[in-house]
Design an enzyme around this catalytic site. Structure first.
Site, short mmCIF file in Angstrom:
data_model
loop_
_atom_site.label_atom_id
_atom_site.label_comp_id
_atom_site.label_asym_id
_atom_site.label_seq_id
_atom_site.Cartn_x
_atom_site.Cartn_y
_atom_site.Cartn_z
N ASN A 37 0.82 -1.22 0.00
CA ASN A 37 0.00 0.00 0.00
C ASN A 37 0.85 1.26 0.00
O ASN A 37 0.63 2.19 -0.79
CB ASN A 37 -0.92 0.03 1.24
CG ASN A 37 -2.10 -0.91 1.11
OD1 ASN A 37 -2.43 -1.36 0.02
ND2 ASN A 37 -2.73 -1.22 2.24
N GLN A 92 -7.41 5.17 14.43
CA GLN A 92 -6.55 4.82 13.31
C GLN A 92 -7.22 3.84 12.34
O GLN A 92 -7.78 2.83 12.74
CB GLN A 92 -5.23 4.23 13.83
CG GLN A 92 -4.44 5.25 14.63
CD GLN A 92 -3.13 4.72 15.19
OE1 GLN A 92 -2.79 4.98 16.35
NE2 GLN A 92 -2.38 3.98 14.39
N GLY A 119 -3.54 1.26 8.15
CA GLY A 119 -2.31 1.25 8.93
C GLY A 119 -1.81 -0.16 9.20
O GLY A 119 -0.65 -0.36 9.55
N CYS A 166 3.02 6.87 11.55
CA CYS A 166 2.04 7.71 10.86
C CYS A 166 1.28 8.63 11.81
O CYS A 166 1.05 9.80 11.50
CB CYS A 166 1.08 6.84 10.05
SG CYS A 166 0.43 5.43 10.95
N HIS A 170 -6.21 8.65 9.46
CA HIS A 170 -6.11 8.58 10.92
C HIS A 170 -6.63 9.89 11.51
O HIS A 170 -6.35 10.98 11.00
CB HIS A 170 -4.65 8.40 11.35
CG HIS A 170 -4.10 7.03 11.12
ND1 HIS A 170 -4.83 6.00 10.58
CD2 HIS A 170 -2.84 6.53 11.35
CE1 HIS A 170 -4.06 4.93 10.50
NE2 HIS A 170 -2.86 5.22 10.95
#
Length: 341
Positions: free
Chosen positions: A13, A159, A163, A132, A244
């Site tokens: 990703n 989140q 992730g 992140c 997020h």
């Protein structure tokens, strides 16, 4: 003249997003290599929307000699094994894994926050990209810290499943579908059902009861922004595909009003303030997807502490939390040190 750039983990990703961002920002590239595990060797992958495709090369046989920059996004084990090999070959590594973040000889960089720290990259020829959630938070905190000095941060994160990689996104999709058609729903990637649920658990548990994700936010914020800041984090996985969100409570040494904070954030690099005190006058994860900004909303004073503020922070975790920040680091490295192209 451009740079010879390698994207390691190009089929994941974040790796795909790195290729998109490199193309969108017209990063000066002389040659580009897409590298991944043997499972993907020979596959073709798009270089953004340029119309070009790249044939994926095997990390096990790739020679980093003569390459300028390697963007790593293939996990800690790959970074542990191959980042030193790339660095030894003279290729500067920008690593998206957590493996090198707390190494004192490896700069941990968010370009809008601590660009000067990149000057220490030559110690190991490796630069770390932060977690992140940390990345978007410190972009919002830096200008406020400069104004009134933050003493304490209490943050709760919301989140997205991206992730956790493609497997996390697939699990949310499949569980949601299964619920509607009445099929069984056993968690695989996550510890509990993620569809129509929230899970207060990301990464492994530590002895003090916090999770490793929460620990990362604490120590990374201190390394990037200020070692004196006290941070408490609760990290929660939510049934959102990308983006997020964070509810952040701040305590400052000096007085700062919500209006002052809004004025500062409105002009801050990397921040987009969307803060209207009306229905819909804030940003949600769905609206931030595909954007590189860190969006801030709901800025208000906290009357329960002296010099307190609360705010809402949202960002595309695949972009600012990973791919975009890595490319921005590469741009910063070029401006300050490599100076090609």
């Amino acid at each position: 003249m451009g740079y010879r750039v390698v994207v390691v983990g190009a089929t994941g990703n974040v790796g795909r997003e790195m290729l998109n961002v490199l193309a969108e920002r017209e990063f000066p590239i002389e040659e580009l290599a897409a590298v991944a595990s043997s499972r993907s060797t020979g596959d073709e992958i798009d270089f953004g929307e340029t119309g070009r495709t790249l044939k994926v090369r095997n990390i096990e046989h790739f020679d980093f000699t003569g390459w300028d920059i390697a963007l790593f996004s293939a996990g800690s084990e790959v970074s542990k094994t191959y980042a030193p090999k790339a660095a030894a070959a003279g290729c500067v590594v920008i690593d998206n894994s957590s493996f090198y973040r707390m190494d004192p000889d490896v700069p941990l960089i968010v370009p809008e926050v601590n660009p000067e720290a990149i000057d220490g990259y030559k110690a190991k020829m490796i630069i770390a990209n932060p977690n992140c959630s940390t990345a978007q938070m410190v972009v919002a905190l830096k200008p406020l810290h400069d104004k009134a000095k933050i003493k304490r941060v209490v943050v709760s994160t919301y989140q997205s499943v991206s992730g956790a990689g493609k497997q996390g996104m697939d699990e949310l999709f499949e569980q949601s579908r299964n619920i509607f058609v009445g099929q069984a729903n056993e968690p695989v990637k996550f510890t509990k059902q993620i569809a129509f649920n929230v899970i207060p658990h990301i990464d492994s548990f530590l002895d003090d009861g916090s999770t490793k994700e929460e620990w990362k936010m604490v120590v990374e914020t201190k390394k990037i922004l200020d070692p004196k800041i006290k941070v408490n984090a609760t990290c929660v996985r939510v049934p959102v595909f990308v983006g997020h969100s964070e509810s952040i409570n701040l305590e400052f040494e000096d007085e700062i009003s919500a209006e002052e904070a809004q004025d500062i954030l409105r002009e801050a690099p990397g921040v987009m303030l969307i803060d209207k005190r009306e229905d819909g006058g804030y940003v949600t994860p769905v609206e931030c997807v595909g954007d590189g900004a860190t969006f801030v909303s709901r800025v208000r004073e906290d009357p329960t502490v002296d010099n307190g503020l609360a705010l809402w922070c949202v960002s595309d975790n695949l972009r600012k939390g990973a791919a975009l920040n890595a490319v921005q680091i590469a741009e910063l490295l070029g401006r300050r040190h490599l100076q090609k192209g």
